[in-house]
Scaffold this active site. Sequence first.
Site, mmCIF file in Angstrom:
data_model
loop_
_atom_site.group_PDB
_atom_site.id
_atom_site.type_symbol
_atom_site.label_atom_id
_atom_site.label_comp_id
_atom_site.label_asym_id
_atom_site.label_seq_id
_atom_site.Cartn_x
_atom_site.Cartn_y
_atom_site.Cartn_z
ATOM 1 N N SER A 1 17.829 17.172 22.250
ATOM 2 C CA SER A 1 17.518 17.106 20.814
ATOM 3 C C SER A 1 16.742 18.329 20.390
ATOM 4 O O SER A 1 15.938 18.869 21.168
ATOM 5 C CB SER A 1 16.676 15.854 20.521
ATOM 6 O OG SER A 1 16.253 15.865 19.170
ATOM 7 N N TYR B 1 9.360 10.840 22.017
ATOM 8 C CA TYR B 1 10.810 11.086 22.056
ATOM 9 C C TYR B 1 11.055 12.574 22.331
ATOM 10 O O TYR B 1 11.854 12.938 23.207
ATOM 11 C CB TYR B 1 11.439 10.676 20.721
ATOM 12 C CG TYR B 1 12.872 11.115 20.527
ATOM 13 C CD1 TYR B 1 13.920 10.440 21.153
ATOM 14 C CD2 TYR B 1 13.184 12.217 19.719
ATOM 15 C CE1 TYR B 1 15.237 10.852 20.980
ATOM 16 C CE2 TYR B 1 14.495 12.624 19.540
ATOM 17 C CZ TYR B 1 15.524 11.939 20.171
ATOM 18 O OH TYR B 1 16.826 12.345 20.002
HETATM 19 P P1 NAP Z 1 23.079 5.759 18.142
HETATM 20 O O1 NAP Z 1 24.004 5.888 16.998
HETATM 21 O O2 NAP Z 1 21.841 4.929 18.002
HETATM 22 O O3 NAP Z 1 23.909 5.265 19.425
HETATM 23 C C1 NAP Z 1 23.229 5.104 20.633
HETATM 24 C C2 NAP Z 1 24.216 4.737 21.724
HETATM 25 O O4 NAP Z 1 23.494 4.654 22.956
HETATM 26 C C3 NAP Z 1 24.853 3.375 21.511
HETATM 27 O O5 NAP Z 1 26.162 3.418 22.036
HETATM 28 C C4 NAP Z 1 23.966 2.447 22.338
HETATM 29 O O6 NAP Z 1 24.653 1.277 22.803
HETATM 30 C C5 NAP Z 1 23.659 3.349 23.512
HETATM 31 N N1 NAP Z 1 22.429 2.977 24.228
HETATM 32 C C6 NAP Z 1 21.189 2.809 23.751
HETATM 33 N N2 NAP Z 1 20.336 2.481 24.733
HETATM 34 C C7 NAP Z 1 21.072 2.431 25.865
HETATM 35 C C8 NAP Z 1 20.786 2.134 27.214
HETATM 36 N N3 NAP Z 1 19.537 1.809 27.606
HETATM 37 N N4 NAP Z 1 21.795 2.167 28.120
HETATM 38 C C9 NAP Z 1 23.064 2.474 27.751
HETATM 39 N N5 NAP Z 1 23.395 2.769 26.480
HETATM 40 C C10 NAP Z 1 22.416 2.747 25.553
HETATM 41 O O7 NAP Z 1 22.542 7.199 18.609
HETATM 42 P P2 NAP Z 1 23.087 8.679 18.300
HETATM 43 O O8 NAP Z 1 22.418 9.157 17.082
HETATM 44 O O9 NAP Z 1 24.548 8.744 18.429
HETATM 45 O O10 NAP Z 1 22.384 9.455 19.506
HETATM 46 C C11 NAP Z 1 23.073 9.783 20.698
HETATM 47 C C12 NAP Z 1 22.238 10.796 21.463
HETATM 48 O O11 NAP Z 1 22.000 11.932 20.631
HETATM 49 C C13 NAP Z 1 20.860 10.265 21.870
HETATM 50 O O12 NAP Z 1 20.537 10.747 23.141
HETATM 51 C C14 NAP Z 1 19.940 10.881 20.825
HETATM 52 O O13 NAP Z 1 18.628 11.033 21.288
HETATM 53 C C15 NAP Z 1 20.620 12.217 20.588
HETATM 54 N N6 NAP Z 1 20.282 12.840 19.304
HETATM 55 C C16 NAP Z 1 20.641 12.253 18.134
HETATM 56 C C17 NAP Z 1 20.292 12.875 16.931
HETATM 57 C C18 NAP Z 1 20.647 12.288 15.589
HETATM 58 O O14 NAP Z 1 20.158 12.801 14.568
HETATM 59 N N7 NAP Z 1 21.470 11.280 15.513
HETATM 60 C C19 NAP Z 1 19.589 14.075 16.953
HETATM 61 C C20 NAP Z 1 19.244 14.634 18.169
HETATM 62 C C21 NAP Z 1 19.609 14.011 19.347
HETATM 63 P P3 NAP Z 1 24.466 -0.128 21.987
HETATM 64 O O15 NAP Z 1 24.980 0.097 20.604
HETATM 65 O O16 NAP Z 1 25.286 -1.089 22.775
HETATM 66 O O17 NAP Z 1 23.001 -0.416 22.010
#
Ligand code: NAP
Length: 252
Positions: free
Chosen positions: A143, A157
């Site tokens: 991130s 985080y």
């Molecule tokens: P999201 O929409 O909240 O989706 C999270 C995914 O991770 C879901 O499929 C969830 O499954 C799964 N998950 C959560 N906890 C888990 C665990 N303990 N074991 C296995 N699976 C788990 O998140 P996102 O925004 O796509 O983020 C994905 C990645 O990008 C993360 O690492 C996040 O830190 C990073 N990121 C995101 C952003 C942003 O702005 N969105 C920015 C920087 C970095 P369930 O639905 O079944 O819980």
Amino acid sequence: MSNRVVVVTGGSRGIGAATSMLAAERGYAVLVNYAGDVAAAEAVCAKIHSSGGTALMVQGDVSHEPDIDRIFEAADRMGRLVGLVNNAGIVDATARVEDFDFARLLRMFSVNTLGTILCSGRAVKRMSTRYGNQGGCIVNVTSAAAKLGSPGTYVDYAASKGAVDTFTVGLALEVAAEGIRVNGVSPGIIDTDIHASSGDPGRAARMAHDLPMGRTGTALEVAQAILWLMSGEASYTTGSVINVGGGRGIIP
Ligand code: NAP
């Protein structure tokens, strides 16, 4: 049996879902891992199947070692592992450091950092030439927060992702001569459900105008960078963390 299996942790929603679907489009057999939202995982797999691709959904918490083993054993049954996308990640409610407790920190670092490290170890065992395998790629989803620090929002985080950046460099060098490339993508503000998990569902939309490009990113834009890193076009790229933040996070 496929000879191009990729495991996408948290592959059922947001960036992970976009990555699962794009990977399937590019010919990978995809293990779509999820934690609890069965319907979301089913929807991703249904989309992949309807386009003629191969996908298998596997429930598992990346912070729980027996679950990690179950995920990789399921991948073994699909065929030869060539890729791992460490995407599963969580945030928590906006809070200051003096309000963090041990339980919050344990959960944050267990999922974001320890899960990434433990899954990578399982993948190395299956891909490294050191163990008689044919190589592969690992992409860690980190991130922009790792560089920005996220003061007043979730410093924990940011720190958990800073550790992922360092791990990316270390593992890349450890396995560079073993046929495995290890890289990271560093998203900025991407329009997914994760912001709701911090108790602020409007966060992405509200921040859009202040971002360098005047908009948030899409999950697909991050997925495209991930798939490029996994492709032969990135054959000499290892130990890199690519900023996919529309300019956010370049200058801390
Ligand atoms: P999201 O929409 O909240 O989706 C999270 C995914 O991770 C879901 O499929 C969830 O499954 C799964 N998950 C959560 N906890 C888990 C665990 N303990 N074991 C296995 N699976 C788990 O998140 P996102 O925004 O796509 O983020 C994905 C990645 O990008 C993360 O690492 C996040 O830190 C990073 N990121 C995101 C952003 C942003 O702005 N969105 C920015 C920087 C970095 P369930 O639905 O079944 O819980």
